[in-house]
Design a protein around this motif. Structure first.
Motif, PDB file in Angstrom:
ATOM      1  N   ALA A 174       0.816  -1.216   0.000  1.00 47.95           N
ATOM      2  CA  ALA A 174       0.000   0.000   0.000  1.00 47.95           C
ATOM      3  C   ALA A 174       0.846   1.260   0.000  1.00 47.95           C
ATOM      4  O   ALA A 174       0.555   2.215  -0.735  1.00 47.95           O
ATOM      5  CB  ALA A 174      -0.939  -0.001   1.205  1.00 47.95           C
ATOM      6  N   HIS A 175       1.884   1.293   0.836  1.00 49.34           N
ATOM      7  CA  HIS A 175       2.656   2.542   0.877  1.00 49.34           C
ATOM      8  C   HIS A 175       4.123   2.388   0.488  1.00 49.34           C
ATOM      9  O   HIS A 175       4.879   3.354   0.517  1.00 49.34           O
ATOM     10  CB  HIS A 175       2.517   3.249   2.225  1.00 49.34           C
ATOM     11  CG  HIS A 175       3.048   2.517   3.428  1.00 49.34           C
ATOM     12  ND1 HIS A 175       4.159   1.726   3.423  1.00 49.34           N
ATOM     13  CD2 HIS A 175       2.603   2.508   4.717  1.00 49.34           C
ATOM     14  CE1 HIS A 175       4.392   1.265   4.632  1.00 49.34           C
ATOM     15  NE2 HIS A 175       3.450   1.706   5.440  1.00 49.34           N
ATOM     16  N   GLY A 176       4.537   1.187   0.153  1.00 46.56           N
ATOM     17  CA  GLY A 176       5.861   1.010  -0.421  1.00 46.56           C
ATOM     18  C   GLY A 176       7.008   1.024   0.560  1.00 46.56           C
ATOM     19  O   GLY A 176       8.172   1.033   0.143  1.00 46.56           O
ATOM     20  N   GLY A 177       6.730   1.046   1.870  1.00 51.78           N
ATOM     21  CA  GLY A 177       7.814   1.107   2.847  1.00 51.78           C
ATOM     22  C   GLY A 177       7.818  -0.090   3.759  1.00 51.78           C
ATOM     23  O   GLY A 177       6.783  -0.706   4.002  1.00 51.78           O
ATOM     24  N   SER A 178       8.990  -0.422   4.293  1.00 56.44           N
ATOM     25  CA  SER A 178       9.092  -1.536   5.244  1.00 56.44           C
ATOM     26  C   SER A 178       9.982  -1.164   6.418  1.00 56.44           C
ATOM     27  O   SER A 178      10.610  -2.019   7.031  1.00 56.44           O
ATOM     28  CB  SER A 178       9.648  -2.779   4.545  1.00 56.44           C
ATOM     29  OG  SER A 178      10.934  -2.520   3.999  1.00 56.44           O
ATOM     30  N   LEU A 179      10.041   0.127   6.740  1.00 52.66           N
ATOM     31  CA  LEU A 179      10.846   0.567   7.871  1.00 52.66           C
ATOM     32  C   LEU A 179      10.199   0.153   9.190  1.00 52.66           C
ATOM     33  O   LEU A 179       8.978   0.036   9.300  1.00 52.66           O
ATOM     34  CB  LEU A 179      11.013   2.086   7.837  1.00 52.66           C
ATOM     35  CG  LEU A 179      12.030   2.618   6.818  1.00 52.66           C
ATOM     36  CD1 LEU A 179      11.916   4.128   6.682  1.00 52.66           C
ATOM     37  CD2 LEU A 179      13.454   2.234   7.235  1.00 52.66           C
ATOM     38  N   ILE A 180      11.027  -0.045  10.184  1.00 53.86           N
ATOM     39  CA  ILE A 180      10.602  -0.416  11.530  1.00 53.86           C
ATOM     40  C   ILE A 180      10.614   0.844  12.394  1.00 53.86           C
ATOM     41  O   ILE A 180      11.552   1.646  12.329  1.00 53.86           O
ATOM     42  CB  ILE A 180      11.548  -1.470  12.125  1.00 53.86           C
ATOM     43  CG1 ILE A 180      11.674  -2.671  11.174  1.00 53.86           C
ATOM     44  CG2 ILE A 180      11.093  -1.898  13.508  1.00 53.86           C
ATOM     45  CD1 ILE A 180      10.372  -3.348  10.847  1.00 53.86           C
ATOM     46  N   GLN A 181       9.590   1.033  13.224  1.00 59.84           N
ATOM     47  CA  GLN A 181       9.504   2.267  14.009  1.00 59.84           C
ATOM     48  C   GLN A 181      10.697   2.434  14.936  1.00 59.84           C
ATOM     49  O   GLN A 181      11.257   3.531  15.041  1.00 59.84           O
ATOM     50  CB  GLN A 181       8.196   2.287  14.820  1.00 59.84           C
ATOM     51  CG  GLN A 181       7.966   3.579  15.589  1.00 59.84           C
ATOM     52  CD  GLN A 181       6.513   3.818  15.925  1.00 59.84           C
ATOM     53  OE1 GLN A 181       5.655   3.820  15.052  1.00 59.84           O
ATOM     54  NE2 GLN A 181       6.225   4.023  17.193  1.00 59.84           N
ATOM     55  N   THR A 182      11.121   1.374  15.623  1.00 58.22           N
ATOM     56  CA  THR A 182      12.269   1.494  16.515  1.00 58.22           C
ATOM     57  C   THR A 182      13.553   1.766  15.735  1.00 58.22           C
ATOM     58  O   THR A 182      14.449   2.461  16.225  1.00 58.22           O
ATOM     59  CB  THR A 182      12.433   0.226  17.363  1.00 58.22           C
ATOM     60  OG1 THR A 182      12.615  -0.910  16.506  1.00 58.22           O
ATOM     61  CG2 THR A 182      11.211   0.007  18.254  1.00 58.22           C
ATOM     62  N   GLN A 183      13.630   1.217  14.541  1.00 56.49           N
ATOM     63  CA  GLN A 183      14.773   1.462  13.663  1.00 56.49           C
ATOM     64  C   GLN A 183      14.849   2.946  13.298  1.00 56.49           C
ATOM     65  O   GLN A 183      15.931   3.561  13.316  1.00 56.49           O
ATOM     66  CB  GLN A 183      14.607   0.597  12.406  1.00 56.49           C
ATOM     67  CG  GLN A 183      15.654   0.740  11.339  1.00 56.49           C
ATOM     68  CD  GLN A 183      15.248  -0.039  10.082  1.00 56.49           C
ATOM     69  OE1 GLN A 183      14.069  -0.163   9.773  1.00 56.49           O
ATOM     70  NE2 GLN A 183      16.227  -0.579   9.378  1.00 56.49           N
ATOM     71  N   VAL A 184      13.704   3.539  12.984  1.00 55.69           N
ATOM     72  CA  VAL A 184      13.650   4.965  12.635  1.00 55.69           C
ATOM     73  C   VAL A 184      14.121   5.818  13.807  1.00 55.69           C
ATOM     74  O   VAL A 184      14.896   6.776  13.636  1.00 55.69           O
ATOM     75  CB  VAL A 184      12.227   5.356  12.209  1.00 55.69           C
ATOM     76  CG1 VAL A 184      12.078   6.877  12.131  1.00 55.69           C
ATOM     77  CG2 VAL A 184      11.875   4.718  10.873  1.00 55.69           C
ATOM     78  N   LEU A 185      13.680   5.476  15.023  1.00 51.82           N
ATOM     79  CA  LEU A 185      14.080   6.265  16.183  1.00 51.82           C
ATOM     80  C   LEU A 185      15.580   6.155  16.440  1.00 51.82           C
ATOM     81  O   LEU A 185      16.203   7.107  16.921  1.00 51.82           O
ATOM     82  CB  LEU A 185      13.288   5.826  17.411  1.00 51.82           C
ATOM     83  CG  LEU A 185      11.783   6.109  17.364  1.00 51.82           C
ATOM     84  CD1 LEU A 185      11.109   5.663  18.654  1.00 51.82           C
ATOM     85  CD2 LEU A 185      11.507   7.578  17.103  1.00 51.82           C
ATOM     86  N   GLY A 186      16.160   5.012  16.125  1.00 48.94           N
ATOM     87  CA  GLY A 186      17.604   4.883  16.241  1.00 48.94           C
ATOM     88  C   GLY A 186      18.340   5.812  15.289  1.00 48.94           C
ATOM     89  O   GLY A 186      19.336   6.442  15.666  1.00 48.94           O
ATOM     90  N   VAL A 187      17.850   5.922  14.066  1.00 48.33           N
ATOM     91  CA  VAL A 187      18.462   6.837  13.091  1.00 48.33           C
ATOM     92  C   VAL A 187      18.328   8.281  13.573  1.00 48.33           C
ATOM     93  O   VAL A 187      19.274   9.076  13.478  1.00 48.33           O
ATOM     94  CB  VAL A 187      17.821   6.656  11.706  1.00 48.33           C
ATOM     95  CG1 VAL A 187      18.349   7.708  10.728  1.00 48.33           C
ATOM     96  CG2 VAL A 187      18.078   5.251  11.172  1.00 48.33           C
ATOM     97  N   LEU A 188      17.161   8.620  14.098  1.00 48.06           N
ATOM     98  CA  LEU A 188      16.954   9.972  14.609  1.00 48.06           C
ATOM     99  C   LEU A 188      17.897  10.267  15.767  1.00 48.06           C
ATOM    100  O   LEU A 188      18.473  11.359  15.858  1.00 48.06           O
ATOM    101  CB  LEU A 188      15.509  10.158  15.057  1.00 48.06           C
ATOM    102  CG  LEU A 188      14.440  10.124  13.965  1.00 48.06           C
ATOM    103  CD1 LEU A 188      13.053  10.170  14.586  1.00 48.06           C
ATOM    104  CD2 LEU A 188      14.613  11.285  13.003  1.00 48.06           C
TER     105      LEU A 188
END
Length: 643
Positions: free
Chosen positions: A411-425
């Motif tokens: 549906a939206h083309g992404g497979s990022l993990i929320q905790t993974q995103v917070l680590g990058v931030l």
């Protein structure tokens, strides 16, 4: 007696300009300016007065609730030492602000609400936008503010303005009693002229006194602490508002007492301090909750002890555990049947250090705190490193997903993990960047995972958890701290709820950054319902199915980057770690507000960590899974305190 003839609205403006606060010898004007949306109920009255004055900073809002959240964000970031007023017309404009007033009061943040009102004379009634009550003609929309204000008044005659505003200032500047203050202004009275005493407009200095603890209270506290070997400090928002950062740190270090953080207290002390265990309670981390369960004394400093902090009064289970509170508000100091120290946090901590040092006190902790912190740091590394691995991927949060992960990716083309995103931030944002949040799953993840490197850089509204606070408050935070980058972290649900002052940020050239994690629904509530045995029901962004008639059809994707672009933001569409890293780097170079639209998978937030939360789950149901969840809840409730 010398008098000055002016309208009620002009007198109000002249009065507000001359209100100052002083704490620790530092003096500043209390009311910085006014957020406004003008309508027929305030534009030719208060609006005329503001135009004629020409000195107050005026911000043009786009939604009354949104602009009031901006005012709250400003006051919260300024530690309640300076505020904005907000004004609207009566009717829908005023009603829109009721939610924001409740948010301010729940969080004990001062905001002055000045809604227009119906005619005091009643001569032209019913006027446009007036709600008529057949049984009581004195009621208007503004009476809705009574339940959500710390002080409420209606100025029905010009001379009433004086007592109304003196009482308004009394409450706004009182750390123990502050919150939303509402002064209703009938539109005819706004324009009425009167001979106001000149002394009403004299400069007034409202001293925010540091209330000292009584000797008896200090003796009670020392006696209690001396009997305990494993105390735990809880750092609440009152530590920050009192600016007791150093006093709190010194107390913890002097007596080797570890501390955990509430949402409001987080970032009073940077994450890396060796005694800092991180967030505590329902959305707390492993380190804090493990120590909290074994502590024999809980010392709450400037905390309201909400259900999330105490895990619904379940968390503190140590043998003979007792509670000591330091709080400027007696109402909060008595919670959990505590030994109360009703005092300013900074003054009380400094007094206790002197007395406990004379007693030679030191806690009995050995390596427990170090081990707990290391266990959580190891878990953080694991959370940051999680990646989607395909059809066999198991999400962090329990719940029947079946093939829906693949559906989301399609549906939206992404497979990022929320905790993974917070680590990058965590790795990418500047050390002094301020993050703002309020609702959804992000407050839990951020209280657990976010690592503030600089004091006062974590800004979470979690007293009311008001969806839509994030974007609008970020503008207020930016006005308060113009030299720091400000990031609103929010989900798609909160963005769609309210983001009106994004337009104001463009208009004002006040750059804010929106980090929008899109999981196509109300993810944390979906977790809650499924965790208690329900199916996924009305919490995902799905179309109505033509056969079932329910909201269980296809996912409905939204391109949030395009929405931000329409406002004039610099926007980014992110579906990979590489795209996220590049977007964050480029956003720092922009001078205009930015929006980073990040597509994440559901069920990939944090979960658990020795926590509990009581909710009103069903005691009768057709589904056995619901009844099983209720039985488990009731079993855990046996451990919870009853007061």
């Amino acid at each position: 007696m010398k008098t000055i003839r002016m309208t009620t609205a002009q007198a109000l403006v002249a009065f507000l300009k001359n209100q100052y606060v002083e704490i620790d010898g530092v003096e500043q004007r209390f009311v910085k300016g006014v957020f406004t949306i003008f309508g027929h109920g305030n534009v030719v009255g208060l609006g005329q007065a503001l135009e004629q004055d020409g000195e107050f900073i005026i911000h043009q809002g786009c939604n009354e609730q949104g602009m009031a959240h901006s005012a709250m964000g400003f006051a919260k970031q300024r530690h309640r030492k300076q505020i904005y007023a907000v004004t609207s017309s009566v009717g829908p404009g005023a009603a829109n602000m009721v939610t924001a007033a409740a948010t301010a009061t729940a969080n004990r943040i001062p905001v002055l609400f000045l809604p227009g009102d119906t005619f005091a004379t009643r001569q032209p009634d019913p006027v446009l936008q007036q709600v008529e009550h057949f049984h009581d003609l004195t009621l208007s929309t503004n009476d809705s503010f009574r339940a959500v204000s710390k002080y409420w008044d209606r100025v029905s005659r010009p001379e009433q303005l004086m007592t109304a505003m003196l009482n308004a200032m009394r409450v706004l500047t009182d750390p123990a009693d502050t919150g939303a203050v509402t002064v209703c202004l009938p539109q005819d009275v706004q324009g009425e002229a009167w001979e106001f005493p000149a002394h009403f407009f004299n400069k007034r200095i409202h001293r925010i006194e540091r209330r000292p603890a009584t000797e008896a209270m200090l003796q009670d506290a020392v006696s209690l602490i001396k009997r305990k070997k494993k105390p735990l400090l809880i750092c609440g928002g009152g530590v920050r508002y009192s600016e007791a950062h150093q006093a709190f740190r010194a107390f913890a270090e002097k007596f080797n007492i570890p501390f955990a953080e509430t949402q409001a207290g987080k970032s009073a002390i940077p994450y890396h301090h060796p005694l800092n265990l991180g967030g505590v309670g329902t959305t707390g981390c492993l380190a804090a909750n493990l120590i909290a369960k074994e502590a024999d004394l809980i010392i709450g400093v400037g905390t309201r002890f909400t259900d999330f902090t105490t895990a619904s009064k379940w968390l503190f289970q140590g043998d003979g555990v007792e509670t000591l509170t330091i709080n400027v508000a007696g109402f909060d100091a008595m919670k959990l049947d505590a030994t109360p120290v009703v005092a300013d946090a900074k003054a009380a901590l400094e007094a206790l250090v002197e007395r406990l040092e004379a007693e030679g006190y030191r806690s009995g902790y050995d390596n427990e705190v170090t081990h707990a912190r290391q266990a959580w740091d190891d878990e953080l590394q694991r959370l940051w490193a999680i990646e989607y691995t395909g059809h066999d991927f198991v999400p962090e949060v329990a719940g029947q997903l079946d093939d829906r992960l693949a559906e989301y990716i399609e549906a939206h083309g992404g497979s990022l993990i929320q905790t993974q995103v917070l680590g990058v931030l965590d790795q990418s944002l500047d050390d002094d960047a301020i993050i703002v949040g309020a609702a959804g799953s992000l407050p839990g993840d951020l209280q657990r995972m976010w690592r503030p490197k600089t004091a006062n850089t974590y800004h979470m509204e979690y007293g009311y958890s008001c969806m839509g606070y994030e974007v609008n408050a970020a503008l207020g935070v930016k006005i308060a701290c113009p030299d720091q980058e400000v990031y609103a972290l929010l989900g798609d649900g909160s963005f769609m709820m309210l983001h009106s002052e994004l337009q104001t940020s463009i208009q004002e050239n006040r750059k804010i950054n929106l980090i929008l994690l899109d999981n196509m629904g109300f993810g944390c509530i979906n977790n809650l319902q499924m965790g208690f045995g329900m199916g996924s029901f009305g919490t995902e962004n799905r179309a109505r199915h033509p056969d079932t008639g329910r909201l269980n059809g296809n996912l409905v994707p939204v391109d949030f980057a395009k929405i931000g672009e329409g406002y004039g933001c610099k926007t980014y569409s992110v579906r990979t770690v590489e795209e996220l890293t590049a977007a964050l780097a480029d956003a720092k170079q922009q001078t205009v507000s930015t929006l980073i639209d990040i597509k994440v998978l559901p069920k990939t937030m944090t979960n658990g960590y020795e926590s509990f939360w009581r909710v009103g789950n069903a005691q009768e149901a057709d589904m056995s899974s619901v009844l099983d969840a209720t039985a488990a809840m009731e079993s855990e409730l046996e451990r919870a305190r009853r007061y």
